[in-house]
Motif scaffolding. Sequence first.
Motif, PDB file in Angstrom:
ATOM      1  N   PRO A 107       0.805  -1.227   0.000  1.00 25.74           N
ATOM      2  CA  PRO A 107       0.000   0.000   0.000  1.00 25.74           C
ATOM      3  C   PRO A 107       0.836   1.274   0.000  1.00 25.74           C
ATOM      4  CG  PRO A 107      -0.868  -1.581   1.575  1.00 25.74           C
ATOM      5  CD  PRO A 107       0.442  -2.128   1.103  1.00 25.74           C
ATOM      6  N   GLU A 108       2.051   1.223   0.567  1.00 26.12           N
ATOM      7  CA  GLU A 108       2.896   2.412   0.623  1.00 26.12           C
ATOM      8  C   GLU A 108       3.733   2.601  -0.646  1.00 26.12           C
ATOM      9  OE1 GLU A 108       5.204   2.540   4.183  1.00 26.12           O
ATOM     10  OE2 GLU A 108       3.539   1.914   5.463  1.00 26.12           O
ATOM     11  N   GLY A 109       3.675   1.645  -1.546  1.00 28.31           N
ATOM     12  CA  GLY A 109       4.411   1.779  -2.803  1.00 28.31           C
ATOM     13  C   GLY A 109       5.909   1.808  -2.649  1.00 28.31           C
ATOM     14  N   LEU A 110       6.444   1.028  -1.696  1.00 28.71           N
ATOM     15  CA  LEU A 110       7.888   1.032  -1.441  1.00 28.71           C
ATOM     16  C   LEU A 110       8.646   0.341  -2.570  1.00 28.71           C
ATOM     17  CD1 LEU A 110       7.794   0.027   2.341  1.00 28.71           C
ATOM     18  CD2 LEU A 110       7.940   2.334   1.375  1.00 28.71           C
ATOM     19  N   LEU A 111       9.825   0.864  -2.889  1.00 25.70           N
ATOM     20  CA  LEU A 111      10.695   0.239  -3.880  1.00 25.70           C
ATOM     21  C   LEU A 111      11.804  -0.537  -3.177  1.00 25.70           C
ATOM     22  CD1 LEU A 111      11.087   3.113  -6.498  1.00 25.70           C
ATOM     23  CD2 LEU A 111       9.913   0.940  -6.851  1.00 25.70           C
ATOM     24  N   PRO A 112      12.140  -1.722  -3.665  1.00 31.78           N
ATOM     25  CA  PRO A 112      13.209  -2.514  -3.023  1.00 31.78           C
ATOM     26  C   PRO A 112      14.575  -1.907  -3.281  1.00 31.78           C
ATOM     27  CG  PRO A 112      12.464  -3.602  -5.026  1.00 31.78           C
ATOM     28  CD  PRO A 112      11.541  -2.430  -4.810  1.00 31.78           C
ATOM     29  N   GLN A 113      15.531  -2.243  -2.409  1.00 32.07           N
ATOM     30  CA  GLN A 113      16.930  -1.890  -2.620  1.00 32.07           C
ATOM     31  C   GLN A 113      17.647  -3.082  -3.246  1.00 32.07           C
ATOM     32  OE1 GLN A 113      18.965  -0.019   0.702  1.00 32.07           O
ATOM     33  NE2 GLN A 113      17.037   0.664   1.579  1.00 32.07           N
ATOM     34  N   CYS A 114      18.570  -2.803  -4.153  1.00 33.34           N
ATOM     35  CA  CYS A 114      19.188  -3.866  -4.944  1.00 33.34           C
ATOM     36  C   CYS A 114      20.699  -3.865  -4.790  1.00 33.34           C
ATOM     37  CB  CYS A 114      18.847  -3.699  -6.430  1.00 33.34           C
ATOM     38  SG  CYS A 114      17.101  -3.358  -6.777  1.00 33.34           S
ATOM     39  N   GLN A 115      21.262  -5.047  -4.789  1.00 38.43           N
ATOM     40  CA  GLN A 115      22.718  -5.171  -4.778  1.00 38.43           C
ATOM     41  C   GLN A 115      23.302  -4.865  -6.151  1.00 38.43           C
ATOM     42  OE1 GLN A 115      24.448  -9.123  -4.403  1.00 38.43           O
ATOM     43  NE2 GLN A 115      25.883  -8.387  -2.870  1.00 38.43           N
ATOM     44  N   ASN A 116      22.531  -5.112  -7.203  1.00 36.23           N
ATOM     45  CA  ASN A 116      23.020  -4.911  -8.571  1.00 36.23           C
ATOM     46  C   ASN A 116      22.770  -3.499  -9.086  1.00 36.23           C
ATOM     47  OD1 ASN A 116      20.283  -5.749  -8.445  1.00 36.23           O
ATOM     48  ND2 ASN A 116      20.270  -6.298 -10.607  1.00 36.23           N
ATOM     49  N   GLY A 117      22.703  -2.542  -8.157  1.00 38.69           N
ATOM     50  CA  GLY A 117      22.666  -1.139  -8.544  1.00 38.69           C
ATOM     51  C   GLY A 117      21.268  -0.606  -8.787  1.00 38.69           C
ATOM     52  N   ALA A 118      21.220   0.569  -9.411  1.00 38.32           N
ATOM     53  CA  ALA A 118      19.946   1.241  -9.689  1.00 38.32           C
ATOM     54  C   ALA A 118      19.354   0.667 -10.963  1.00 38.32           C
ATOM     55  CB  ALA A 118      20.168   2.742  -9.818  1.00 38.32           C
ATOM     56  N   VAL A 119      18.429  -0.255 -10.811  1.00 42.73           N
ATOM     57  CA  VAL A 119      17.799  -0.891 -11.973  1.00 42.73           C
ATOM     58  C   VAL A 119      16.453  -0.228 -12.226  1.00 42.73           C
ATOM     59  CG1 VAL A 119      18.976  -3.058 -11.502  1.00 42.73           C
ATOM     60  CG2 VAL A 119      16.678  -2.695 -10.600  1.00 42.73           C
ATOM     61  N   GLY A 120      15.986  -0.315 -13.447  1.00 41.36           N
ATOM     62  CA  GLY A 120      14.731   0.320 -13.817  1.00 41.36           C
ATOM     63  C   GLY A 120      13.525  -0.489 -13.398  1.00 41.36           C
ATOM     64  N   ILE A 121      12.367   0.176 -13.389  1.00 43.85           N
ATOM     65  CA  ILE A 121      11.099  -0.493 -13.071  1.00 43.85           C
ATOM     66  C   ILE A 121      10.897  -1.670 -14.020  1.00 43.85           C
ATOM     67  CG2 ILE A 121       8.588  -0.227 -13.018  1.00 43.85           C
ATOM     68  CD1 ILE A 121       9.954   1.192 -10.732  1.00 43.85           C
ATOM     69  N   GLY A 122      10.553  -2.802 -13.448  1.00 46.28           N
ATOM     70  CA  GLY A 122      10.335  -4.013 -14.229  1.00 46.28           C
ATOM     71  C   GLY A 122      11.559  -4.890 -14.363  1.00 46.28           C
ATOM     72  N   SER A 123      12.729  -4.379 -13.955  1.00 47.00           N
ATOM     73  CA  SER A 123      13.963  -5.163 -14.047  1.00 47.00           C
ATOM     74  C   SER A 123      14.144  -6.050 -12.819  1.00 47.00           C
ATOM     75  CB  SER A 123      15.169  -4.227 -14.186  1.00 47.00           C
ATOM     76  OG  SER A 123      15.073  -3.422 -15.339  1.00 47.00           O
ATOM     77  N   ASP A 124      15.100  -6.975 -12.914  1.00 45.33           N
ATOM     78  CA  ASP A 124      15.412  -7.850 -11.779  1.00 45.33           C
ATOM     79  C   ASP A 124      16.241  -7.092 -10.749  1.00 45.33           C
ATOM     80  OD1 ASP A 124      14.063  -9.981 -12.823  1.00 45.33           O
ATOM     81  OD2 ASP A 124      15.848 -11.035 -13.545  1.00 45.33           O
ATOM     82  N   CYS A 125      15.790  -7.132  -9.519  1.00 48.55           N
ATOM     83  CA  CYS A 125      16.509  -6.551  -8.379  1.00 48.55           C
ATOM     84  C   CYS A 125      17.041  -7.725  -7.567  1.00 48.55           C
ATOM     85  CB  CYS A 125      15.555  -5.687  -7.556  1.00 48.55           C
ATOM     86  SG  CYS A 125      16.225  -5.098  -5.985  1.00 48.55           S
ATOM     87  N   GLN A 126      18.350  -7.821  -7.401  1.00 42.86           N
ATOM     88  CA  GLN A 126      18.900  -9.001  -6.739  1.00 42.86           C
ATOM     89  C   GLN A 126      19.717  -8.625  -5.506  1.00 42.86           C
ATOM     90  OE1 GLN A 126      21.320 -10.798  -9.851  1.00 42.86           O
ATOM     91  NE2 GLN A 126      23.192 -10.029  -8.888  1.00 42.86           N
TER      92      GLN A 126
END
Length: 278
Positions: free
Chosen positions: A160-179
Amino acid sequence: MSESTGILHTVKETIKTVVYALLIAGVFRTFFFQPFWIPSGSMKDTLLIGDFLFVNKMAYGYSYASCPSIIIPRFGIDVDAEDFCGVFKGGNDRLFGSEPERGDVVVFRHPVTGRDFIKRLIGLPGDQIQLRNGVVFINGEAAAQNQDGFFIETMEHQGPEGLLPQCQNGAVGIGSDCQKERFIETLPNGVSHGILNIGRRALDNTGVFTVPEGQYFFMGDNRDNSSDSRVPQAARGVGFVPYEDIVGRADRIMFSSAGRSMLAFWTWRSDRYFKAIE
């Protein structure tokens, strides 16, 4: 019986039914199980944003924190457990109390704000806890970490808060894999669980925390994205948590939704229904 009398009787019976239902729900929530919705990613990948579970209040006995809080911001409702049971706060003990075990996933009240948090119990009273390069040392002994691949999720707004995950593989775009790197951590009592690593962070190295008697040390499994006992309350962290502030133990996920709303049925995660929390 006149029509007006009949309507009045129906209204009274309806009110009685609602009051009884609320009383039963209040007793159930106070003494047995409390619903809890995961709002943040601090416990990934053990718990995901949108997981719904019931907190077992019988696991550790009862304190003032066992009383329910009713928070509905949309309607301006904010009734705290202390409003119901604050008279019982201060003794740091519990009725029918039992000690939580290292590795338990526990819901507790933040010692300052009173808001419910969910974290993993790492340090017991009297323990010395320290992090060195992201590894937890308990009483001078390292908790073993074994690499277990990567946790991969989609970069998208979550919950509900629309939080974005943090990624080890850098700043990736919406829809990309965040690892993130995933490890299996094994605590001294043999409890094993997954933890995530995003990268080098300030809290990967700490001083030695000596857990006071009657208090506990908690950490999130998503170690680089968790506000927990590593940060003192004076710095807006959690700090040490008193025994009486514990609400209960999280044992099993009942339902899970990856969407912004529970009604978005196409985002339901059926593979997480009734999943045991390890």
